[in-house]
Design an enzyme around this catalytic site. Structure first.
Site, PDB file in Angstrom:
ATOM      1  N   GLU A 234      39.480  42.024  35.551  1.00 39.32           N
ATOM      2  CA  GLU A 234      39.026  40.731  35.026  1.00 39.32           C
ATOM      3  C   GLU A 234      39.557  40.652  33.608  1.00 39.32           C
ATOM      4  OE1 GLU A 234      37.573  38.151  32.962  1.00 39.32           O
ATOM      5  OE2 GLU A 234      35.649  39.211  33.025  1.00 39.32           O
TER       6      GLU A 234
ATOM      7  N   CYS B 227      35.697  35.375  27.976  1.00 36.14           N
ATOM      8  CA  CYS B 227      36.927  35.045  28.682  1.00 36.14           C
ATOM      9  C   CYS B 227      36.821  33.693  29.374  1.00 36.14           C
ATOM     10  CB  CYS B 227      37.250  36.131  29.695  1.00 36.14           C
ATOM     11  SG  CYS B 227      35.909  36.456  30.858  1.00 36.14           S
TER      12      CYS B 227
ATOM     13  N   LYS C 258      32.632  53.770  31.120  1.00 37.04           N
ATOM     14  CA  LYS C 258      33.102  53.859  29.744  1.00 37.04           C
ATOM     15  C   LYS C 258      32.833  52.504  29.084  1.00 37.04           C
ATOM     16  CE  LYS C 258      35.987  52.884  27.227  1.00 37.04           C
ATOM     17  NZ  LYS C 258      35.908  52.038  25.966  1.00 37.04           N
TER      18      LYS C 258
END
Length: 493
Positions: free
Chosen positions: A262, A296, A186
């Site tokens: 994560e 990130c 997805k």
């Protein structure tokens, strides 16, 4: 030379607009569609099928049906598929780079770098596919034999973010293929095009139908929720925000799924008084402005020794001022747009709040006027420790600077966050660098380096930054479980 409209159309024409289920590209069962926009202009690039819960379940059905045969497929054959995919992606690097620039916004030079990085996961795990060995041993009492083997966990749900459209897909798909797992992917609905183009490469490389299925959707919870509740699903891998990750972990607990998370980051970038300042500024540019700060791993808090803070801030601001904001396809582009208006508004809200708290904008500090969602490269000094910008993930080209006087204070400031994905430390003192590695609560550390991501290294964090590792020898373990067989002593009478 700037990209032409014909080149853009040519690459967009190669992207399937349907859902990939059991090897076939098909429309949504509802007929619904959604638009994918260029964040540099706001214009629609393509219109894709918008999956329903029924489509999601059909994708899981296909993955479950393909699992047994795929698990029995020879590891060498799985590895060769990945190696062919690596060669195909590398040969089509310009196409993938342009597509990522169009849907995500990053300058073409950065997009080409992502192609190299993302493709390397295919090559790395093509080599790891044949190295999932177990062991055979005699029990300590000599009365039995111990056979330990590694087996694929089974069908996986992979949920990827929008900021690295190719690398986040290959970082999950490659180890799953290598381990012998089937998948439902997805992608983020803001940048789903690269995943679809990559899927055509895997088909060309010989990946069997049903091993990889793709469901693009604007109603992620409705589509993925039933899959997570289905007992046939055995693993969930997610990259994204910590709040969403917490919800997914709670949902995954019902069926005790294997999970890899994560999640968010709040990376400290620590500059000691003995650091090579030129190297530190260069590292800061990499750690902060890669992907326009939408990563990130982006340096979020610059913690600089008080004796060098003014020089560091001035040098960083000078470099930041040279970052020309422009559509990523233009020759002049050094800083692309943020992904959407909501993201840009949040960045500006954090900057405005920091200035209201007493911070000073040495350079930047405002959105760029005109089309798209551009924000000026910004350096803030005199930032209070309590300011929101020191606590929240910025996800934009903003560098807030605070100062420290002692190593203990630097460690305290760096660890003062619920996150623990990555940290950066610049110092010429090797012992100090090693001490920081031991004292910082982080899954990764860049020591005199502004980039740590590498397919051969385990990527992941601690605390609220998640669990599990992607990449390295550890990456394939996330898709394997250990089976032990106890065997009677073959020498017994």
């Amino acid at each position: 030379m700037a990209v032409t409209a014909d080149q853009e159309k040519a690459v967009l024409d190669k992207v399937p607009t349907g859902l990939l289920i059991n090897g076939e590209w098909r429309a949504s069962t509802s007929g619904a569609t959604f638009n994918v926009e260029d964040p540099a202009t706001g214009r629609t690039l393509l219109t894709l099928a918008d999956a329903t819960p029924a489509d999601g379940m059909a994708a899981l059905d296909a993955a479950v049906a393909a699992q047994a045969d795929w698990a029995r497929t020879a590891p060498r054959e799985r590895g060769e598929i990945l190696r062919r995919a690596f060669d195909l992606v590398t040969a089509r690097a310009d196409e993938f780079a342009l597509l990522m620039t169009l849907e995500m916004g990053k300058p073409l030079a950065e997009a080409r770098g992502e192609v190299t990085y993302g493709a390397e996961f295919l090559r790395w795990f093509s080599e790891e596919a044949v190295r999932t060995s177990g062991r055979y041993s005699v029990s300590p009492d000599g009365k039995s034999r111990l056979l330990v083997s590694k087996k694929p966990v089974g069908p996986c749900l992979l949920i990827t973010p929008w900021n690295f459209p190719l690398a986040m897909a290959t970082r999950k798909i490659a180890p799953a293929i290598a381990a012998g797992c089937t998948m439902v992917l997805k992608p983020a609905n803001l940048t789903p095009l690269t995943s679809s183009l990559f899927a055509t490469v895997l088909q060309e490389a010989g990946l069997p139908a049903g091993v990889l299925n793709i469901v693009n959707t604007t109603t992620a919870g409705d589509v993925t929720g039933p899959l997570i509740e289905d007992a046939r699903l055995r693993k969930l891998s997610f990259t994204g925000s910590t709040p969403v990750g917490r919800n997914l972990l709670a949902a995954a607990s019902k069926n005790v799924l294997r999970t890899s998370m994560e999640l968010g980051g709040n990376a400290p970038f620590v500059v000691f008084e003995d650091a090579d300042l030129d190297a530190a500024v260069t590292g800061a540019m990499l750690a902060k402005l890669r992907n326009m700060g939408e990563a990130c791993t982006a340096a979020n808090r610059f913690i600089v020794h008080e004796s060098v803070a003014d020089r560091f801030a001035a040098a960083l601001a000078e470099r930041m001022q040279g970052m020309t904001p422009a559509r990523g396809t233009e020759d002049a582009s050094k800083l692309g747009p943020l992904i959407d208006r909501k993201s840009r508004d949040k960045v500006h809200e954090l900057v405005t709040a920091a200035v209201g708290d007493g911070a000073v904008a040495v350079t930047g500090g405002a959105p760029v006027t005109g089309d798209g969602y551009f924000y000026q490269a910004t350096v803030l000094t005199n930032v209070p420790r309590s300011s929101r910008i020191m606590q929240e993930e910025i996800f934009g080209p903003v560098a807030p600077i605070i100062t420290f006087s002692t190593e203990d204070e630097a460690v305290e400031l760096a660890n003062d966050t619920e996150y623990g994905l990555v940290a950066y430390v610049f110092t010429r003192d090797l012992n100090r660098g090693l001490r920081m590695g031991e004292r910082l609560d982080t899954g990764m550390l860049g020591l005199n380096a502004g980039v740590v991501s590498n397919a051969a290294a385990p990527f992941g964090g601690v605390k609220q930054s998640g669990l599990g590792r992607e990449g390295g020898a550890e990456g394939i373990e996330e898709y394997l479980y250990t089976q032990y067989v106890g065997i009677a002593d073959p020498n017994a009478s």
